[in-house]
Design a protein around this motif. Sequence first.
Motif, mmCIF file in Angstrom:
data_model
loop_
_atom_site.group_PDB
_atom_site.id
_atom_site.type_symbol
_atom_site.label_atom_id
_atom_site.label_comp_id
_atom_site.label_asym_id
_atom_site.label_seq_id
_atom_site.Cartn_x
_atom_site.Cartn_y
_atom_site.Cartn_z
ATOM 1 N N HIS A 1 -6.135 -1.673 -2.286
ATOM 2 C CA HIS A 1 -5.505 -1.319 -0.911
ATOM 3 C C HIS A 1 -6.622 -0.644 -0.097
ATOM 4 C CE1 HIS A 1 -1.656 -3.279 -1.628
ATOM 5 N NE2 HIS A 1 -1.567 -2.591 -2.965
ATOM 6 N N SER A 2 -7.079 0.138 -0.467
ATOM 7 C CA SER A 2 -8.083 0.986 0.480
ATOM 8 C C SER A 2 -9.053 1.789 -0.325
ATOM 9 C CB SER A 2 -7.207 2.068 1.257
ATOM 10 O OG SER A 2 -6.664 3.212 0.353
ATOM 11 N N GLU B 1 0.939 -1.254 -0.224
ATOM 12 C CA GLU B 1 0.008 0.123 0.014
ATOM 13 C C GLU B 1 0.887 1.305 -0.065
ATOM 14 O OE1 GLU B 1 -3.005 0.228 2.943
ATOM 15 O OE2 GLU B 1 -3.380 2.126 3.032
#
Length: 471
Positions: A91-92, A51
């Motif tokens: 990742h997010s 990330e």
Amino acid sequence: MVADLSINSDNIKVHQKEKMITQLRLFMLDEDPSIQHNAVLALGRLVEHSEELARIVVKKDILHQLIWSIPSQPHHYKKATVFVLHAVAKHSPELSQAVVDSGGLDILVSCLGAVDPEVKEAAAWALAYIAQQNTMLSQAVVDAGAASLLLSLHTNDLDREEVNTGTIALLKQMIRSPDVKLKRQVLFTLIQISKHSVELAEMVIAAYIFPDVMICLQDPDEYVKKDVITLMWEVVKHSAQLSQVIVNCDGLVEVVDYLDKSRGSMRLPGIMMLGYVASHSENLAMAVILSKGLQQLAICLSEEDEDHIKEATVWSIGQIGHHTPEHANAVATAGLLPKLLQFYTGASSLEDLRLKSKKALKNILLKCTHLPSLEPLLSNAPSNILNHVLGQFSKVMHHDSEACQEFVMSGGLSKIQEMDAEPGSAQRKLINSIKSCIQEASANPSGKCRILKKFHRQPLCDVPLQVCSSI
């Protein structure tokens, strides 16, 4: 090396990875396509495992660079680039939003309509990672039109249900919208509906949607125009009747104009559309020729470097030229036979291009009667192609004494006399047949050769036939 090492993230230390991302960004701008591709592939593998590195990619504005480059790149590069978007977005929610803010949704949705199934699959995975992050991102994916496209990719039954509920009537209204994004999604949906079966393509035609669709070719957005051409391709591939409808709507004229103004992979749907129209009948193939479609394909073949575009163009040329001598001669006089031979015999040609070139060349040669266009092939064609060429000379010259004279004058006879064909072989028999045709054409009651002389002032040779050096 970096691309290979990146498969296992433990191979590279964290501080090295950040330096590599900076270096990879430079390699993405390299002139060599293989270096560009490996750089993007390595970037995706590095980012997938970290990330922190994904945030560095966003911070360095590499996403914009990647997204901007996708439309002009070949399918394997697109797949690698889509993989980077997927690797960042997974990742997010924050990183998924960064992909969206960089224009990634539009590109990913456009990749759902790609010809290559691996590009479609990669785009679908990337959209899924974005959509699963939160409600807002999921809605963004839906608003971009991805949901209807993903549904349309599955089964004929689902498409038939959508059509029966009045989808096409609604799409017809929306196609007139000034919103470019909406137009793209409407056209994508029509493409997916039309591609599955003759029945669904006929429903699209029956809705009289094409007058409105053709107007979209005046849109300044390149992808709207490409989608219109792709829709025509998906319709015409089903039958001669549907092809004729599109031809009657000036579809061929529009496609030829589109090919003239487009470059690279944007040309692919137009190339395929011409090939499918020509494949259905002699009349439709002649319509392609008369609309200057063959001329435009010849231009594409000379300008494009990507193998998949060459393959599509060669296939379309073969569909035009295989019908009758008139069609084959049109291809031959366009100077395309040496080009097809070059692709077939070239060491740098991929296997698919070689096979398509071989098939197109053989089918055209079997019908071609324009001997001046065949003569250059006598010098460098392999034996399996050469036999077809010699066969056509034999057929035509058997009934055409002027062709015999022209063959001698052009140096064709000298070429076949120099051929080292084994006695009794098919090639030797064809050579002897051609010589026999020339002898018959030159014979007369006086027993003198009457072939036109090439290097003398006298218009006719007057040497006894049995000793004439020309024969």
